[in-house]
Design a protein around this motif. Structure first.
Motif, PDB file in Angstrom:
ATOM      1  N   ILE A  98       0.806  -1.339  -0.039  1.00  0.00           N
ATOM      2  CA  ILE A  98       0.161  -0.139   0.046  1.00  0.00           C
ATOM      3  C   ILE A  98       0.929   1.393   0.012  1.00  0.00           C
ATOM      4  CG2 ILE A  98      -1.647   1.619   1.409  1.00  0.00           C
ATOM      5  CD1 ILE A  98      -3.172  -0.801   0.298  1.00  0.00           C
ATOM      6  N   VAL A 100     -20.033 -19.275   7.543  1.00  0.00           N
ATOM      7  CA  VAL A 100     -20.005 -20.732   8.312  1.00  0.00           C
ATOM      8  C   VAL A 100     -21.199 -20.687   8.551  1.00  0.00           C
ATOM      9  CG1 VAL A 100     -19.049 -22.019  10.002  1.00  0.00           C
ATOM     10  CG2 VAL A 100     -17.754 -20.261   8.967  1.00  0.00           C
ATOM     11  N   LEU A 115     -12.289 -14.662   9.025  1.00  0.00           N
ATOM     12  CA  LEU A 115     -13.496 -14.930   8.240  1.00  0.00           C
ATOM     13  C   LEU A 115     -12.978 -16.486   7.117  1.00  0.00           C
ATOM     14  CD1 LEU A 115     -15.495 -11.985   7.131  1.00  0.00           C
ATOM     15  CD2 LEU A 115     -16.216 -13.517   8.429  1.00  0.00           C
ATOM     16  N   PHE A 116     -11.887 -16.133   6.591  1.00  0.00           N
ATOM     17  CA  PHE A 116     -11.307 -16.907   5.680  1.00  0.00           C
ATOM     18  C   PHE A 116     -11.046 -18.143   6.642  1.00  0.00           C
ATOM     19  CE2 PHE A 116      -7.805 -18.883   3.656  1.00  0.00           C
ATOM     20  CZ  PHE A 116      -8.112 -19.271   2.490  1.00  0.00           C
ATOM     21  N   LEU A 136      -9.951   3.599  -0.505  1.00  0.00           N
ATOM     22  CA  LEU A 136      -9.561   2.225   0.072  1.00  0.00           C
ATOM     23  C   LEU A 136     -10.496   1.976   0.985  1.00  0.00           C
ATOM     24  CD1 LEU A 136      -6.633   1.550  -0.322  1.00  0.00           C
ATOM     25  CD2 LEU A 136      -5.976   2.792   1.946  1.00  0.00           C
ATOM     26  N   GLN A 167     -12.203 -19.149   9.555  1.00  0.00           N
ATOM     27  CA  GLN A 167     -13.025 -19.864  10.077  1.00  0.00           C
ATOM     28  C   GLN A 167     -13.734 -20.913   9.189  1.00  0.00           C
ATOM     29  OE1 GLN A 167     -16.193 -17.139  11.474  1.00  0.00           O
ATOM     30  NE2 GLN A 167     -17.074 -18.650  12.718  1.00  0.00           N
ATOM     31  N   LYS A 168     -13.626 -20.635   8.117  1.00  0.00           N
ATOM     32  CA  LYS A 168     -14.155 -21.434   6.981  1.00  0.00           C
ATOM     33  C   LYS A 168     -13.342 -22.731   6.650  1.00  0.00           C
ATOM     34  CE  LYS A 168     -17.249 -22.576   3.872  1.00  0.00           C
ATOM     35  NZ  LYS A 168     -18.793 -22.620   4.086  1.00  0.00           N
ATOM     36  N   ALA A 209      -3.940   5.083   6.819  1.00  0.00           N
ATOM     37  CA  ALA A 209      -4.214   4.011   5.718  1.00  0.00           C
ATOM     38  C   ALA A 209      -3.794   2.436   6.586  1.00  0.00           C
ATOM     39  CB  ALA A 209      -3.075   4.250   4.901  1.00  0.00           C
ATOM     40  N   PHE A 251     -12.010  -2.082   0.665  1.00  0.00           N
ATOM     41  CA  PHE A 251     -11.972  -2.965   1.742  1.00  0.00           C
ATOM     42  C   PHE A 251     -13.158  -3.483   2.367  1.00  0.00           C
ATOM     43  CE2 PHE A 251      -7.450  -1.580   2.556  1.00  0.00           C
ATOM     44  CZ  PHE A 251      -6.763  -2.860   2.330  1.00  0.00           C
ATOM     45  N   SER A 258      -8.921  -4.478   8.464  1.00  0.00           N
ATOM     46  CA  SER A 258      -9.832  -5.164   7.528  1.00  0.00           C
ATOM     47  C   SER A 258      -9.381  -6.212   7.172  1.00  0.00           C
ATOM     48  CB  SER A 258     -10.099  -4.364   6.046  1.00  0.00           C
ATOM     49  OG  SER A 258      -9.526  -3.121   6.267  1.00  0.00           O
ATOM     50  N   PHE A 313     -17.364 -17.133   2.506  1.00  0.00           N
ATOM     51  CA  PHE A 313     -16.926 -17.917   3.634  1.00  0.00           C
ATOM     52  C   PHE A 313     -17.957 -18.132   4.733  1.00  0.00           C
ATOM     53  CE2 PHE A 313     -13.167 -16.953   1.108  1.00  0.00           C
ATOM     54  CZ  PHE A 313     -12.654 -18.019   1.026  1.00  0.00           C
ATOM     55  N   GLN A 367      -9.554  -9.205   9.468  1.00  0.00           N
ATOM     56  CA  GLN A 367     -10.927  -9.617   9.673  1.00  0.00           C
ATOM     57  C   GLN A 367     -11.198 -10.477   8.379  1.00  0.00           C
ATOM     58  OE1 GLN A 367     -14.636  -7.393  10.215  1.00  0.00           O
ATOM     59  NE2 GLN A 367     -13.400  -5.546  11.032  1.00  0.00           N
ATOM     60  N   VAL A 368     -10.633 -10.172   7.264  1.00  0.00           N
ATOM     61  CA  VAL A 368     -10.933 -11.071   6.130  1.00  0.00           C
ATOM     62  C   VAL A 368     -10.237 -12.312   6.497  1.00  0.00           C
ATOM     63  CG1 VAL A 368     -10.159 -11.570   3.790  1.00  0.00           C
ATOM     64  CG2 VAL A 368     -10.900  -9.196   4.333  1.00  0.00           C
ATOM     65  N   LEU A 406     -14.521  -7.096   2.191  1.00  0.00           N
ATOM     66  CA  LEU A 406     -15.323  -7.834   3.447  1.00  0.00           C
ATOM     67  C   LEU A 406     -16.497  -8.425   3.315  1.00  0.00           C
ATOM     68  CD1 LEU A 406     -14.115  -5.763   6.799  1.00  0.00           C
ATOM     69  CD2 LEU A 406     -13.751  -8.247   6.195  1.00  0.00           C
ATOM     70  N   VAL A 447     -16.238 -11.651   1.359  1.00  0.00           N
ATOM     71  CA  VAL A 447     -15.665 -12.805   1.651  1.00  0.00           C
ATOM     72  C   VAL A 447     -16.741 -13.227   2.962  1.00  0.00           C
ATOM     73  CG1 VAL A 447     -13.774 -13.280   3.679  1.00  0.00           C
ATOM     74  CG2 VAL A 447     -13.193 -12.016   1.375  1.00  0.00           C
ATOM     75  N   MET A 464      -8.548   7.816   0.691  1.00  0.00           N
ATOM     76  CA  MET A 464      -8.921   7.136   1.866  1.00  0.00           C
ATOM     77  C   MET A 464     -10.251   6.450   1.693  1.00  0.00           C
ATOM     78  SD  MET A 464      -6.367   6.758   3.908  1.00  0.00           S
ATOM     79  CE  MET A 464      -5.354   6.873   2.708  1.00  0.00           C
ATOM     80  N   LEU A 474      -6.531   1.244   8.681  1.00  0.00           N
ATOM     81  CA  LEU A 474      -7.533   0.629   7.831  1.00  0.00           C
ATOM     82  C   LEU A 474      -7.121  -0.707   7.381  1.00  0.00           C
ATOM     83  CD1 LEU A 474     -10.258   1.907   6.724  1.00  0.00           C
ATOM     84  CD2 LEU A 474      -9.125   2.705   4.766  1.00  0.00           C
ATOM     85  N   VAL A 475      -6.109  -0.750   6.662  1.00  0.00           N
ATOM     86  CA  VAL A 475      -5.531  -1.856   6.054  1.00  0.00           C
ATOM     87  C   VAL A 475      -5.376  -3.076   6.876  1.00  0.00           C
ATOM     88  CG1 VAL A 475      -3.402  -3.006   4.773  1.00  0.00           C
ATOM     89  CG2 VAL A 475      -4.264  -0.669   4.144  1.00  0.00           C
TER      90      VAL A 475
END
Lengths: 191, 275
Positions: free
Chosen positions: A59, B33, A90-91, B16, A93-94, A76, B20, A83, B31, A86-87, B24, B27, B13, A79-80
């Motif tokens: 970034i 569950v 989630l990924f 961005l 957990q599956k 930034a 995201f 998020s 994904f 979190q992704v 999210l 995803v 921003m 934020l990065v």
């Protein structure tokens, strides 16, 4: 190659994130009651550190610099990182419920830790290349794990030790943490 | 002042953030569950105190554990009996109480202060475990109830109460059959049996008749009168002690009247809890 090894060893031992840079002290004191959970926390931190360093690097170099927005790096990065975690959560957990349960609550908790943010900013500040940034992040994570597992081991023994009443709990932990930092400071300047 | 720099920052921003957010959302859909819908239902009726008294990290992990069957329904001390009933409703057949009959606790000893001989005076910590550890207890009978109420303390539903005579009473209406009292008793004289059971042999002493007579007025002397009297052969000798086999008992109460020591109890109609 030699440089990278030195960088790794230096980050783990000499410039340890917790004991030399004093980043991530909060989980270091908060989640170090048991070796098991401390190790889980260490793993989660290492994991987030490596991923965060990769993405913040990209970034910064491919978005912030071309647009002249370096002054927004902190915003930034927050934020990065948040998020991203979190992704990943989630990924995971599956795809791997076992790993998800092993890291548990630590994964979202570590997102907002200063050690992660500090790492992202340090990578920029030190002007590391991509590979160096990766090694640096891995070293930081391993160093954090080392520190937190060490103090957790000591604290497990403290539970059965005869400690003066006034020093029980937080006080003795801070003393131990100070002594550990002192011991690690003996390595300063080695690398 | 260059306005551009603000514009640039805001746009970058914003973009961005939007990217995201989109990632999210995608995803979380891809994904997602599948969770047991009962977990959510259970979580809703839990006290929500997140106190950790059940031994779990919080109410939501308790809910998962209960639905998985890993945690007993009564593990939540805050919710108490009302919660157990609500949980049973949601979880249906998986309930631990759900066998053919509700189990309640009984103490198999009637060695009250009046009936049983005290060996010594105990002034130590007021728990049965502690008393047991001081020379094997203060009662002359090494099988009898010590009367400090470890079972009463262990009961999460206030179903147990220490009687003034030094023997605990279990209230069958409140008892959920969780078995905490059974575990708590250092002498293993609390048992779980069906709530409809009316005949109980209130002695656990494996002692010869001569010894029993020295230490207790209502102990089983192993005379076999009840064994002979029972038309269903529900009572059998277990060493020196008569033992009730509850699954065979039909409450004809042939045993209690013949017992020379009045060891066998027959719960009268008015005290008996019908289900």
């Amino acid at each position: 190659m030699e440089n990278l090894l030195l960088l790794f060893a230096g980050t783990v031992l000499v410039n340890n994130f917790v004991l030399a840079r004093f980043l991530g002290v909060c989980p270091y004191l908060g989640v170090s009651r048991q070796v098991d959970t401390a190790f889980g926390m260490g793993l989660a931190t290492t994991f987030v550190m490596v991923i965060a360093s990769v993405f913040t690097y990209l970034i910064y170099h491919f978005l912030l610099i071309p647009f002249g927005l370096e002054y927004l790096e902190i915003v930034a990065f927050i934020l990065v990182i948040s998020s991203l975690v979190q992704v990943v959560e989630l990924f995971m957990q599956k795809v791997s419920p076992t790993l998800y349960r092993a890291l548990g609550i630590f994964l979202p908790l570590i997102t907002t830790n200063c050690a992660i943010m500090g790492l992202a900013l340090l990578v920029i500040q030190e002007g590391y290349q991509f590979i160096e940034a990766l090694v640096f992040a891995l070293g930081a994570g391993v160093g954090f794990t080392l520190a937190i597992v060490l103090i957790a081991g000591i604290r497990e023994h403290l539970d059965i030790a005869d400690i003066p009443y006034a020093l029980r709990g937080g006080a003795i932990t801070l003393i131990i943490a100070g002594l550990m930092a002192l011991a690690f400071s003996g390595l300063a300047g080695v690398v | 002042m260059d306005v551009n720099i603000y514009l640039m920052g805001t746009v970058a921003m914003g973009a961005l953030g939007a990217i995201f957010a989109t990632i999210l959302v995608i995803v979380s859909r891809v994904f997602a569950v599948e969770t047991d819908p009962r977990v959510e239902q259970v979580e809703e009726i839990l006290p929500g105190a997140n106190c950790g008294a059940c031994g779990e990290a919080g109410c939501s992990s308790f809910a998962v554990g209960v639905v998985e069957g890993r945690i007993p329904l009564d593990a939540c001390p805050v919710g108490g009996r009302a919660l157990v009933e609500n949980l049973t409703e949601i979880l249906g057949e998986t309930s631990m109480i759900g066998s053919d009959e509700r189990k309640v606790a009984h103490v198999l000893c009637n060695g009250t202060k009046e009936n049983a001989v005290e060996l010594s005076e105990y002034e130590g910590i007021k728990t049965c475990v502690a008393a047991q550890n001081v020379g094997g207890g203060h009662k002359a009978c090494s099988f009898g109830c010590l009367g400090h109420g470890d079972c009463v303390l262990a009961c999460p539903f206030d179903a147990a109460e220490m009687g003034e005579d030094g023997i605990p009473r279990f209230n069958p209406a409140r008892c959920t059959g969780c078995g905490r009292c059974v575990e708590a008793c250092p002498r293993d004289i609390v048992i779980m049996t069906g709530v409809s059971r009316r005949n109980h042999i209130r002695c656990s002493a494996q002692l010869p008749a001569k010894e029993i007579r020295k230490v207790c007025k209502v102990g089983c002397i192993g005379c076999r009168q009840c064994v002979k009297a029972c038309p269903e052969e529900a009572i059998a000798m277990d060493g020196k002690l008569a033992k009730m086999h509850y699954e065979k008992c039909t409450h004809q109460n042939e045993c209690a009247p013949v017992c020379p020591m009045n060891t066998i109890e027959f719960i009268p109609e008015e005290e008996w809890v019908k289900e």
